[in-house]
Design a protein around this motif. Structure first.
Motif, PDB file in Angstrom:
ATOM      1  N   LYS A 102      70.650  83.977 -14.507  1.00  5.96           N
ATOM      2  CA  LYS A 102      71.343  84.041 -15.794  1.00  5.96           C
ATOM      3  C   LYS A 102      71.728  82.611 -16.179  1.00  5.96           C
ATOM      4  O   LYS A 102      72.147  81.829 -15.316  1.00  5.96           O
ATOM      5  N   PRO A 103      71.611  82.253 -17.461  1.00  4.91           N
ATOM      6  CA  PRO A 103      71.997  80.903 -17.865  1.00  4.91           C
ATOM      7  C   PRO A 103      73.506  80.735 -17.848  1.00  4.91           C
ATOM      8  O   PRO A 103      74.270  81.711 -17.961  1.00  4.91           O
ATOM      9  N   VAL A 108      75.613  92.166 -17.191  1.00 10.31           N
ATOM     10  CA  VAL A 108      75.286  92.951 -18.388  1.00 10.31           C
ATOM     11  C   VAL A 108      73.786  92.827 -18.678  1.00 10.31           C
ATOM     12  O   VAL A 108      73.213  91.729 -18.599  1.00 10.31           O
ATOM     13  N   THR A 109      73.167  93.957 -19.019  1.00  9.77           N
ATOM     14  CA  THR A 109      71.712  94.014 -19.131  1.00  9.77           C
ATOM     15  C   THR A 109      71.282  94.826 -20.346  1.00  9.77           C
ATOM     16  O   THR A 109      71.780  95.932 -20.565  1.00  9.77           O
ATOM     17  N   GLU A 110      70.340  94.282 -21.118  1.00  9.15           N
ATOM     18  CA  GLU A 110      69.712  95.032 -22.201  1.00  9.15           C
ATOM     19  C   GLU A 110      68.510  95.764 -21.600  1.00  9.15           C
ATOM     20  O   GLU A 110      67.467  95.173 -21.337  1.00  9.15           O
ATOM     21  N   GLY A 130      58.732  92.866 -18.887  1.00  8.66           N
ATOM     22  CA  GLY A 130      58.047  92.631 -17.622  1.00  8.66           C
ATOM     23  C   GLY A 130      58.743  91.613 -16.738  1.00  8.66           C
ATOM     24  O   GLY A 130      58.421  91.474 -15.557  1.00  8.66           O
ATOM     25  N   GLN A 131      59.667  90.889 -17.272  1.00  2.50           N
ATOM     26  CA  GLN A 131      60.568  90.021 -16.507  1.00  2.50           C
ATOM     27  C   GLN A 131      61.920  90.056 -17.220  1.00  2.50           C
ATOM     28  O   GLN A 131      62.033  90.597 -18.307  1.00  2.50           O
ATOM     29  N   GLY A 144      69.999  87.447 -20.226  1.00  5.90           N
ATOM     30  CA  GLY A 144      70.441  86.096 -20.526  1.00  5.90           C
ATOM     31  C   GLY A 144      71.212  85.876 -21.801  1.00  5.90           C
ATOM     32  O   GLY A 144      71.561  84.732 -22.122  1.00  5.90           O
ATOM     33  N   PHE A 145      71.500  86.934 -22.564  1.00  6.41           N
ATOM     34  CA  PHE A 145      72.223  86.742 -23.815  1.00  6.41           C
ATOM     35  C   PHE A 145      73.603  86.120 -23.574  1.00  6.41           C
ATOM     36  O   PHE A 145      74.233  86.346 -22.533  1.00  6.41           O
TER      37      PHE A 145
END
Length: 270
Positions: free
Chosen positions: A85-86, A142-144, A152-153, A159-160
């Motif tokens: 994650k950024p 947190v994940t979309e 696919g990755q 990364g939002f």
């Protein structure tokens, strides 16, 4: 010791939170010998921020067997499954998780977060890892979910901005509290409804294994964060809801959920 990063009328600082709800400001960063400035604040009079600003957040996927099963994406990995994650995804306690425009399938994922200390970590054995761990805090990966499946990755899905709440503090001495990071209760609720419940003893790859493995791939710098994986029970969050992630001995990390049109708070909140 509970290390916090906070905003006060005099700016942003690190401090130590004591049992009386007082924050004692420290000089500079908390790595190495801590020196106090003499200034103290009531916790109610300051704003807690993300307790650290990592150069990177290294995450581990599919690290609880029950989560692997619920995701229905194949067998558990034979070795740690890593992704990043950024730093710009990091927000602090009380800040809003912002749902991207058009998204309807954003999920919470409570995780034990490991904060790397002053030594950093490079090419470590598992036995060397404790000397490079500064402490522990709570994370929410947190994940979309639709993007995770379609891309696919996982970079975009994970990364939002605002997709990595951290906090509320870093606990540097869990064992001094009589607790073992290898066996802590971990939970998540949404608007008070129980969603996730597990123990860190259920990790497929434990903290020493994870940090050692990651350190063979990339250098972990002081302040970097490793998210260790999430138990079963992940589910959707929507604007207007409130997500509370809790880990035994580490307190709770609470964040509201807002829509994409809400003004950005990442710069000030981090």
């Amino acid at each position: 010791m509970r290390i916090v990063r906070f905003a006060s009328p005099s700016g942003m600082s690190f401090g130590v939170l004591d049992g009386d709800g007082q924050v004692a400001q420290i000089e500079g960063h908390p790595f190495g010998t801590i020196s106090f400035t003499g200034q103290r604040f009531a916790q109610a009079d300051v704003r807690l921020l993300s307790p650290i600003l990592p150069s990177k957040v290294v995450c581990v996927g599919k690290n609880y067997a029950d989560h692997v099963k619920e995701m229905n994406t194949g067998d558990a990995p034979e070795r740690p499954l890593l992704f990043l994650k950024p730093s710009t995804s990091v927000i602090g306690p009380g800040d809003a998780i912002r749902i991207p425009a058009g998204s309807t399938n954003v999920h919470h994922e409570v995780e034990l977060a490991v904060v790397i200390g002053a030594r950093g970590a490079r090419n470590l054995t598992p036995e060397q890892v404790p000397g490079s761990v500064f402490g522990y805090t709570i994370g929410n990966d947190v994940t979309e979910r639709d993007m995770q499946k379609s891309d696919g990755q996982w970079t975009r899905a994970k990364g939002f901005d605002s997709f990595c709440p951290l906090g509320p503090w870093i606990e540097t001495d869990l064992r001094g509290l009589g607790k073992d990071p290898a066996d802590l209760e971990i939970t998540c609720t949404v608007d008070g409804e129980p969603r996730q419940a597990g123990r860190t003893s259920q990790l497929l790859f434990d903290v020493p294994t994870l940090v050692s493995y990651i350190s063979q791939v990339m250098t972990l710098l002081p302040g970097d964060v490793v998210l260790t994986g999430t138990p079963a029970g992940v589910g959707p969050i929507r604007p207007g809801q409130r997500v509370e992630c809790a880990i035994e001995a580490l307190g709770s990390l609470t964040n509201s959920v807002s829509g994409a049109d809400t003004a950005s708070t990442a710069g000030s909140a981090r």
